[in-house]
Motif scaffolding. Structure first.
Motif, PDB file in Angstrom:
ATOM      1  N   UNK A 177     -23.364  13.991  51.147  1.00  0.00           N
ATOM      2  CA  UNK A 177     -22.690  13.365  52.148  1.00  0.00           C
ATOM      3  C   UNK A 177     -22.117  11.998  51.651  1.00  0.00           C
ATOM      4  N   UNK A 178     -20.943  11.452  51.680  1.00  0.00           N
ATOM      5  CA  UNK A 178     -20.495  10.290  51.322  1.00  0.00           C
ATOM      6  C   UNK A 178     -19.936   9.413  52.447  1.00  0.00           C
ATOM      7  N   UNK A 179     -20.246   8.124  52.215  1.00  0.00           N
ATOM      8  CA  UNK A 179     -19.745   7.084  53.198  1.00  0.00           C
ATOM      9  C   UNK A 179     -19.025   6.058  52.235  1.00  0.00           C
ATOM     10  N   UNK A 180     -17.773   5.899  52.559  1.00  0.00           N
ATOM     11  CA  UNK A 180     -17.153   5.217  51.690  1.00  0.00           C
ATOM     12  C   UNK A 180     -16.972   3.467  52.280  1.00  0.00           C
ATOM     13  N   UNK A 181     -16.566   2.600  51.432  1.00  0.00           N
ATOM     14  CA  UNK A 181     -16.474   1.471  51.673  1.00  0.00           C
ATOM     15  C   UNK A 181     -15.717   1.046  53.136  1.00  0.00           C
ATOM     16  N   UNK A 182     -15.003   1.962  53.603  1.00  0.00           N
ATOM     17  CA  UNK A 182     -13.998   1.636  54.741  1.00  0.00           C
ATOM     18  C   UNK A 182     -15.023   1.827  55.965  1.00  0.00           C
ATOM     19  N   UNK A 183     -16.047   2.449  55.769  1.00  0.00           N
ATOM     20  CA  UNK A 183     -17.032   3.034  56.960  1.00  0.00           C
ATOM     21  C   UNK A 183     -17.425   1.681  57.583  1.00  0.00           C
ATOM     22  N   UNK A 184     -17.142   1.771  58.810  1.00  0.00           N
ATOM     23  CA  UNK A 184     -17.843   0.478  59.635  1.00  0.00           C
ATOM     24  C   UNK A 184     -18.660   0.874  60.905  1.00  0.00           C
ATOM     25  N   UNK A 185     -19.609   0.046  61.196  1.00  0.00           N
ATOM     26  CA  UNK A 185     -20.609   0.354  62.121  1.00  0.00           C
ATOM     27  C   UNK A 185     -20.021  -0.288  63.404  1.00  0.00           C
ATOM     28  N   UNK A 186     -19.489  -1.361  63.355  1.00  0.00           N
ATOM     29  CA  UNK A 186     -18.820  -1.845  64.506  1.00  0.00           C
ATOM     30  C   UNK A 186     -17.189  -2.594  64.293  1.00  0.00           C
ATOM     31  N   UNK A 187     -16.706  -2.852  65.466  1.00  0.00           N
ATOM     32  CA  UNK A 187     -15.462  -3.405  65.341  1.00  0.00           C
ATOM     33  C   UNK A 187     -15.345  -4.844  65.088  1.00  0.00           C
ATOM     34  N   UNK A 188     -16.216  -5.688  65.219  1.00  0.00           N
ATOM     35  CA  UNK A 188     -16.194  -6.927  65.374  1.00  0.00           C
ATOM     36  C   UNK A 188     -16.234  -7.600  63.958  1.00  0.00           C
ATOM     37  N   UNK A 189     -15.299  -7.044  63.017  1.00  0.00           N
ATOM     38  CA  UNK A 189     -15.347  -7.522  61.446  1.00  0.00           C
ATOM     39  C   UNK A 189     -15.166  -9.087  61.276  1.00  0.00           C
ATOM     40  N   UNK A 215     -21.891   1.045  55.171  1.00  0.00           N
ATOM     41  CA  UNK A 215     -22.174   2.268  54.638  1.00  0.00           C
ATOM     42  C   UNK A 215     -23.624   2.332  54.153  1.00  0.00           C
ATOM     43  N   UNK A 216     -24.281   1.388  53.443  1.00  0.00           N
ATOM     44  CA  UNK A 216     -25.673   1.523  53.272  1.00  0.00           C
ATOM     45  C   UNK A 216     -26.646   1.385  54.203  1.00  0.00           C
ATOM     46  N   UNK A 217     -26.195   0.717  55.472  1.00  0.00           N
ATOM     47  CA  UNK A 217     -27.087   0.594  56.614  1.00  0.00           C
ATOM     48  C   UNK A 217     -27.207   1.959  57.253  1.00  0.00           C
ATOM     49  N   UNK A 218     -25.909   2.552  57.296  1.00  0.00           N
ATOM     50  CA  UNK A 218     -25.950   3.876  58.041  1.00  0.00           C
ATOM     51  C   UNK A 218     -26.524   4.969  57.297  1.00  0.00           C
ATOM     52  N   UNK A 219     -26.333   4.970  55.873  1.00  0.00           N
ATOM     53  CA  UNK A 219     -27.235   5.944  55.209  1.00  0.00           C
ATOM     54  C   UNK A 219     -28.914   5.736  55.380  1.00  0.00           C
ATOM     55  N   UNK A 235     -21.104   3.699  49.528  1.00  0.00           N
ATOM     56  CA  UNK A 235     -20.290   2.863  48.732  1.00  0.00           C
ATOM     57  C   UNK A 235     -20.372   1.365  48.969  1.00  0.00           C
ATOM     58  N   UNK A 236     -20.707   0.775  47.908  1.00  0.00           N
ATOM     59  CA  UNK A 236     -20.750  -0.728  47.931  1.00  0.00           C
ATOM     60  C   UNK A 236     -19.584  -1.346  47.317  1.00  0.00           C
ATOM     61  N   UNK A 290     -24.947  -5.401  45.429  1.00  0.00           N
ATOM     62  CA  UNK A 290     -25.781  -4.313  44.874  1.00  0.00           C
ATOM     63  C   UNK A 290     -27.314  -4.320  45.066  1.00  0.00           C
ATOM     64  N   UNK A 291     -27.766  -5.594  44.710  1.00  0.00           N
ATOM     65  CA  UNK A 291     -29.235  -5.763  44.893  1.00  0.00           C
ATOM     66  C   UNK A 291     -29.827  -5.800  46.389  1.00  0.00           C
ATOM     67  N   UNK A 292     -28.709  -6.150  47.298  1.00  0.00           N
ATOM     68  CA  UNK A 292     -29.190  -6.153  48.832  1.00  0.00           C
ATOM     69  C   UNK A 292     -29.079  -4.656  49.146  1.00  0.00           C
ATOM     70  N   UNK A 293     -28.261  -3.815  48.694  1.00  0.00           N
ATOM     71  CA  UNK A 293     -28.093  -2.658  49.024  1.00  0.00           C
ATOM     72  C   UNK A 293     -29.166  -1.709  48.394  1.00  0.00           C
ATOM     73  N   UNK A 294     -29.670  -2.179  47.314  1.00  0.00           N
ATOM     74  CA  UNK A 294     -31.187  -1.371  46.771  1.00  0.00           C
ATOM     75  C   UNK A 294     -32.104  -1.948  47.507  1.00  0.00           C
ATOM     76  N   UNK A 295     -32.310  -2.890  48.053  1.00  0.00           N
ATOM     77  CA  UNK A 295     -33.530  -3.613  48.922  1.00  0.00           C
ATOM     78  C   UNK A 295     -33.283  -2.800  50.265  1.00  0.00           C
ATOM     79  N   UNK A 296     -32.223  -2.392  50.858  1.00  0.00           N
ATOM     80  CA  UNK A 296     -32.099  -1.901  52.060  1.00  0.00           C
ATOM     81  C   UNK A 296     -32.404  -0.341  51.975  1.00  0.00           C
ATOM     82  N   UNK A 297     -32.019   0.171  51.015  1.00  0.00           N
ATOM     83  CA  UNK A 297     -32.294   1.618  50.679  1.00  0.00           C
ATOM     84  C   UNK A 297     -33.697   2.076  50.671  1.00  0.00           C
TER      85      UNK A 297
END
Length: 336
Positions: free
Chosen positions: A67-79, A88-92, A106-107, A113-120
């Protein structure tokens, strides 16, 4: 059926090799794009992670390998007041306990990238779940060059649209996504990626997946009509499936197209971008996947992580099913 390149080649391939890959893009379950940047007087919209987890569980359970989540995926509307690049990383990470196969996030943006790796690394996945990061070629190359011998390599997904990008992708990617509606050009891209991987000493280590825009119904005319409606609703904006291969028809039609592209070596599998949710996700899980499984194209269990030898799928040449009655879109339950 609306497709690019109907089955015309008389291709004979022997059976018995590993099954094809199938992925599902659920970026559309994030906050709607038109809600971003709305008036601050309106309440903040939030993505329904329980719904995302439910769809992911259903997809993996049906035999869809990622299952993929693209860069456009947003958790909240207050961008406007927050950086959503890692949404996308937080949701995954948060739905990992409900998954049983691949989750690709997608990052975008340099330095993330480093932050994404740390979160996963904080995820608590269920057995069989694996993560990958979808990166730009530049970020993927930078990540590959920074890997230490004592460090586990992050699985990497990249997108390729030109032959000039194939060499880099074949050298370090685990999965390469191509967005190409022309069969011959897609085949050329896939062969170039695999040749680059072979040159880099990574024979069989790269899987090439083609993006596929899916609108499916029990009758071909209904699917084509609904695809037109979906495009009309999107208006003049760039759609998430812009440039992708289109499969608008019955489950048999879609299976024929998928089988043909696999048979001629244009892809190792597909990432399905549903025209609408839940209709086309339901059609994929309830009708298209079972048809592919009956034909022996897709395994009946979730697909493991891409690693080691990955030969091209060997499937028999499809027989066109013109006039064949479509199966009813019924079967396993799919979340609404």
């Amino acid at each position: 059926m609306t497709v690019a390149n109907s089955p015309t080649l008389n291709t004979t391939l022997h059976t018995g090799a590993r099954h094809a890959w199938l992925g599902l893009d659920l970026t559309g379950l994030g906050v709607a794009e038109d809600l971003l940047g709305v008036s601050e007087d309106l309440p903040v919209e939030k993505a329904d992670l329980a719904r995302l987890a439910s769809y992911t569980r259903a997809a993996h359970g049906a035999g869809i390998g990622l299952v993929t989540l693209g860069a456009e995926f947003r958790l909240r509307s207050d961008r406007a007041v927050r950086d959503g690049r890692l949404d996308p990383v937080s949701a995954a990470r948060r739905i990992a306990p409900h998954a049983s196969a691949g989750l690709v996030a997608e990052v975008s943006g340099r330095g993330a990238v480093a932050t994404a790796e740390a979160e996963l690394a904080q995820a608590h996945p269920s057995p069989g779940t694996w993560h990958a990061l979808h990166l730009s070629l530049t970020e993927a190359a930078r990540l590959a060059s920074s890997v230490r011998p004592d460090r586990r390599r992050t699985r990497v997904v990249v997108s390729v649209s030109a032959l000039s990008e194939a060499a880099a992708a074949g050298a370090f990617a685990d999965i390469v996504r191509i967005r190409q509606s022309d069969l011959e050009q897609a085949r050329e891209l896939r062969l170039a990626v695999r040749a680059a991987a072979r040159t880099a000493g990574r024979e069989g280590a790269v899987t090439v997946l083609a993006d596929l825009h899916l609108v499916v119904a029990s009758e071909r005319e209904s699917a084509i009509e609904r695809a037109g409606l979906v495009a009309e609703i999107a208006g003049g904006s760039v759609t998430p499936w812009e440039g992708a291969l289109s499969a608008h028809g019955t489950p048999y039609d879609v299976a024929d197209l998928i089988e043909h592209w696999l048979a001629v070596g244009a892809a190792d599998g597909f990432v399905v971008i549903p025209g609408s949710v839940p209709a086309d996700v339901a059609g994929l899980i309830r009708a298209v996947v079972p048809e592919l499984q009956v034909r022996g194209v897709l395994a009946k269990q979730s697909v493991a992580a891409p690693a080691g030898q990955h030969p091209a799928p060997r499937v028999p040449a499809p027989q066109p099913s013109v006039g064949a009655p479509a199966r009813a879109l019924a079967g396993a339950a799919v979340p609404a």
